[in-house]
Design a protein around this motif. Structure first.
Motif, PDB file in Angstrom:
ATOM      1  N   ASN A  71       0.553  -1.152   0.002  1.00  0.00           N
ATOM      2  CA  ASN A  71      -0.002  -0.137  -0.057  1.00  0.00           C
ATOM      3  C   ASN A  71       1.047   1.463  -0.023  1.00  0.00           C
ATOM      4  O   ASN A  71       1.875   1.067   0.617  1.00  0.00           O
ATOM      5  N   GLU A  72       0.399   2.258  -0.698  1.00  0.00           N
ATOM      6  CA  GLU A  72       0.987   3.600  -0.691  1.00  0.00           C
ATOM      7  C   GLU A  72       2.441   3.431  -1.312  1.00  0.00           C
ATOM      8  O   GLU A  72       3.342   4.143  -0.845  1.00  0.00           O
ATOM      9  N   LYS A  73       2.928   2.626  -2.176  1.00  0.00           N
ATOM     10  CA  LYS A  73       4.248   2.579  -2.819  1.00  0.00           C
ATOM     11  C   LYS A  73       4.259   3.058  -4.040  1.00  0.00           C
ATOM     12  O   LYS A  73       5.166   3.363  -4.786  1.00  0.00           O
ATOM     13  N   PHE A  74       3.046   3.291  -4.652  1.00  0.00           N
ATOM     14  CA  PHE A  74       3.062   4.163  -6.027  1.00  0.00           C
ATOM     15  C   PHE A  74       2.753   5.509  -6.234  1.00  0.00           C
ATOM     16  O   PHE A  74       2.065   6.067  -5.429  1.00  0.00           O
ATOM     17  N   THR A  75       3.544   6.036  -7.076  1.00  0.00           N
ATOM     18  CA  THR A  75       3.066   7.564  -7.463  1.00  0.00           C
ATOM     19  C   THR A  75       1.799   7.488  -8.475  1.00  0.00           C
ATOM     20  O   THR A  75       1.399   6.227  -8.729  1.00  0.00           O
ATOM     21  N   GLU A  76       1.196   8.509  -8.757  1.00  0.00           N
ATOM     22  CA  GLU A  76      -0.072   8.609  -9.493  1.00  0.00           C
ATOM     23  C   GLU A  76       0.441   8.207 -10.818  1.00  0.00           C
ATOM     24  O   GLU A  76      -0.606   7.555 -11.595  1.00  0.00           O
ATOM     25  N   LYS A  77       1.452   8.352 -11.216  1.00  0.00           N
ATOM     26  CA  LYS A  77       1.847   7.769 -12.742  1.00  0.00           C
ATOM     27  C   LYS A  77       2.018   6.397 -12.736  1.00  0.00           C
ATOM     28  O   LYS A  77       1.608   5.940 -13.603  1.00  0.00           O
ATOM     29  N   GLN A  78       2.716   6.002 -11.546  1.00  0.00           N
ATOM     30  CA  GLN A  78       2.779   4.329 -11.568  1.00  0.00           C
ATOM     31  C   GLN A  78       1.369   3.780 -11.683  1.00  0.00           C
ATOM     32  O   GLN A  78       1.115   2.698 -12.227  1.00  0.00           O
ATOM     33  N   LEU A  79       0.600   4.352 -10.763  1.00  0.00           N
ATOM     34  CA  LEU A  79      -0.815   3.707 -10.697  1.00  0.00           C
ATOM     35  C   LEU A  79      -1.348   3.507 -11.812  1.00  0.00           C
ATOM     36  O   LEU A  79      -2.138   2.737 -12.323  1.00  0.00           O
ATOM     37  N   ARG A  80      -1.613   4.752 -12.710  1.00  0.00           N
ATOM     38  CA  ARG A  80      -2.206   4.803 -14.019  1.00  0.00           C
ATOM     39  C   ARG A  80      -1.037   3.911 -15.033  1.00  0.00           C
ATOM     40  O   ARG A  80      -1.975   3.043 -15.851  1.00  0.00           O
ATOM     41  N   ASN A  81       0.196   3.937 -15.149  1.00  0.00           N
ATOM     42  CA  ASN A  81       0.906   2.933 -15.970  1.00  0.00           C
ATOM     43  C   ASN A  81       0.671   1.624 -15.827  1.00  0.00           C
ATOM     44  O   ASN A  81       0.772   0.691 -16.557  1.00  0.00           O
ATOM     45  N   PHE A  82       0.592   1.217 -14.654  1.00  0.00           N
ATOM     46  CA  PHE A  82       0.500  -0.276 -14.156  1.00  0.00           C
ATOM     47  C   PHE A  82      -1.023  -0.535 -14.186  1.00  0.00           C
ATOM     48  O   PHE A  82      -1.118  -1.800 -13.768  1.00  0.00           O
ATOM     49  N   GLY A  83      -1.763   0.032 -14.233  1.00  0.00           N
ATOM     50  CA  GLY A  83      -3.217  -0.201 -13.997  1.00  0.00           C
ATOM     51  C   GLY A  83      -3.623  -0.766 -12.869  1.00  0.00           C
ATOM     52  O   GLY A  83      -4.482  -1.737 -12.639  1.00  0.00           O
ATOM     53  N   VAL A  84      -3.103   0.051 -11.882  1.00  0.00           N
ATOM     54  CA  VAL A  84      -3.399  -0.456 -10.398  1.00  0.00           C
ATOM     55  C   VAL A  84      -4.930  -0.065  -9.825  1.00  0.00           C
ATOM     56  O   VAL A  84      -5.039   1.274  -9.611  1.00  0.00           O
TER      57      VAL A  84
END
Length: 281
Positions: A71-84
């Motif tokens: 939890n809380e390991k990803f930036t907004e960009k990573q959340l978007r790019n990895f489809g989380v």
């Protein structure tokens, strides 16, 4: 939560999060007209991939296979790019089983890419990362542990310091193989990463094999269907062929961490599906 009893071992799938990655990357050189027959994709050509740890209960021990997205390991960009679209609820899953993170005796890491290792640590109120499974021995191949700490130009984006620095005193490494409890082995294969390992359990005539990312989903059953993410794809093919054949001969169950549709499949000696545990959607 889905469960499966195989010999002395009880396996239960926890909720570790979900990603959506490019289907072409997940199936490498396999043409889309082939892989799309066996695994669904969305309008962006992305496939749904769970990151669900398996809780193994055996001989009074509680063992976790990989750890989810955390939890809380990803930036907004990573959340978007990895489809989380969902992060980890492993603690909540354990609570439903009457357990806590402190009950975990071993964490078996097939490898340490972020989508498997982010669930090892969490941030405290001061913003420092701490180990989650403080009582556990964390088992990983020595090759993988070395690369985690000394990534190369290709792997630096998947081996994150926040996932390894807090657990350094809990890690136990092995070379070729290690037996955790009677009949339960971790075996170094390489392929997906240089230090990748699989998990094999045999108890009398019962057998299950966790192939990790050598067979990420049920659609990756053919030996030649490996990911573009694999660092050593030819090794993946050879190791996959070897261990799939081993499992077919034993009518073994094959378990999944990433599959959004199946938790486990069992095959006969011809590689034909004879039983399955589907994921409740």
């Amino acid at each position: 939560m889905e469960s499966l009893q195989i010999g002395r071992a009880k396996l239960t799938w926890l909720r570790g999060g979900v990603t959506h990655l490019d289907g072409g990357a997940m199936f490498g050189v396999v043409p889309k007209p082939l892989w799309s027959r066996t695994y669904p994709y969305d309008a962006k050509n992305r496939v749904e991939l769970r990151t669900d740890p398996i809780l193994l209960q055996i001989d009074g021990k509680h063992i976790l296979i990989d750890t989810g997205l955390g939890n809380e390991k990803f930036t907004e960009k990573q959340l978007r790019n990895f489809g989380v679209l969902e992060q980890s609820s492993v603690k909540e899953s354990l609570t439903k089983l009457g357990l806590t993170v402190h009950d975990i005796d071993y964490v078996l890491m097939t490898h340490l890419h972020f989508d498997h290792a982010c669930g090892l640590t969490e941030k405290n109120e001061k913003g420092n990362y701490l180990s989650i499974f403080k009582q556990a021995d964390i088992i990983v191949s020595n090759i993988e542990w070395h690369e985690m700490r000394h990534p190369n130009i290709r792997s630096v984006n998947t081996y994150w310091k926040m996932n390894w620095e807090p657990i350094i005193n809990q890690v136990q490494t092995f070379n070729n193989h290690i037996e955790i409890v009677k009949g339960l082995r971790m075996i170094h294969t390489g392929g997906h990463s240089e230090g990748h390992a699989i998990i094999v359990f045999e108890d009398g005539g019962e057998c299950w094999i966790h192939m990790g990312d050598l067979m990420a989903t049920h659609a990756h059953q053919p030996a030649l269907w490996v990911m573009a993410y694999d660092d050593y794809p030819v090794t993946s093919v050879h190791q996959k062929e070897k261990w799939m054949s081993y499992g077919y001969d034993k009518n073994a169950w094959f378990t999944f961490y990433h599959d959004a549709y199946y938790r486990a499949l069992r095959f006969n000696d011809s590689g034909q599906k004879i039983d399955s545990i589907k994921r409740k959607r």
